[in-house]
Design a protein around this motif. Sequence first.
Motif, PDB file in Angstrom:
ATOM      1  N   GLN A  13      12.299  -2.086  33.962  1.00  0.00           N
ATOM      2  CA  GLN A  13      11.189  -1.811  33.063  1.00  0.00           C
ATOM      3  C   GLN A  13      10.218  -2.968  33.110  1.00  0.00           C
ATOM      4  O   GLN A  13      10.560  -4.066  33.546  1.00  0.00           O
ATOM      5  CB  GLN A  13      11.671  -1.580  31.637  1.00  0.00           C
TER       6      GLN A  13
ATOM      7  N   GLY B  95       6.156   8.018  30.516  1.00  0.00           N
ATOM      8  CA  GLY B  95       6.657   7.763  29.181  1.00  0.00           C
ATOM      9  C   GLY B  95       5.515   7.994  28.200  1.00  0.00           C
ATOM     10  O   GLY B  95       4.930   9.068  28.169  1.00  0.00           O
ATOM     11  N   ASP B  96       5.157   6.961  27.442  1.00  0.00           N
ATOM     12  CA  ASP B  96       4.010   7.092  26.528  1.00  0.00           C
ATOM     13  C   ASP B  96       2.847   6.194  26.968  1.00  0.00           C
ATOM     14  O   ASP B  96       1.987   5.864  26.156  1.00  0.00           O
ATOM     15  CB  ASP B  96       4.421   6.779  25.093  1.00  0.00           C
TER      16      ASP B  96
ATOM     17  N   ASP C 272      11.326   7.132  33.403  1.00  0.00           N
ATOM     18  CA  ASP C 272      10.351   7.760  32.510  1.00  0.00           C
ATOM     19  C   ASP C 272       9.788   9.028  33.140  1.00  0.00           C
ATOM     20  O   ASP C 272       9.494   9.055  34.343  1.00  0.00           O
ATOM     21  CB  ASP C 272       9.178   6.811  32.234  1.00  0.00           C
TER      22      ASP C 272
END
Length: 258
Positions: A22, A177-178, A252
Amino acid sequence: MAHIERLTVYPVKALAGRDVEQSRVLSGGTLAHDREFALLDADGDVVNGKRTDRVHDVESSYDPETRTLDVSVPDIGTERFELATGSGRQRAADWFGEVFGLDVTLTRDTTLGHVDRREMGPSVISTATLETVASWFDDVTIDGARRRLRANVEVGGVEAFWEDRFVGEAAPAFEAGDVRIEGVTPCGRCVVPERDPDTGEPTPEFRERFVERRRETFPDWANRDAFDHFYTLMLIARVPEADREKVIAVGDDVRTLE
């Protein structure tokens, strides 16, 4: 399903990448630790693979927790540098100066990194694109294509050249993801992808074959007007300010935002 397959940052510009699970998007819009350090000559110009193939002789690994850089060059030796300190960076600069035959300094930027396009963010490519490009050459593997092209974000579960759809007039964005990611420009390639990432030796007629195959396989759904030429591959993107300081992670989901 479209997803983040791989994330790679390049802690020292021009040297080896580091796969991460990440990464936080910095306030400047790039990924944490990507091109955090760079070698500059006496004129302030970056020392990289575009400038010298000597970078291919340098094996390196970086630990972001301890800020230590391990390096090795066959005809010079192996060293470890503490890049968190000014004295450690000076030692590293002196060592690299010997490797490159230049007077260099090692600089650090923790807000944006030493990316070429200061107003842009991470680079994006699909796994299928890498597989396709590798198939154009007898001696290029998928991992070799990754190391030649040096993308930050690799997207799996999509077709080859998927990333081409995100440039040009009325192009969509996508979300990992976001985190919203917007395409800015296709990446015109330099001399670096033409070289074997281990030896620095040029692959014969790499550029000519690449351009020919790229022209033949250019997607019908991509905006041709957004591409200046066919020696182009990979998306240079940006993350809007509202989504900076968020985290993007391997696995993600990726969704196209029409």
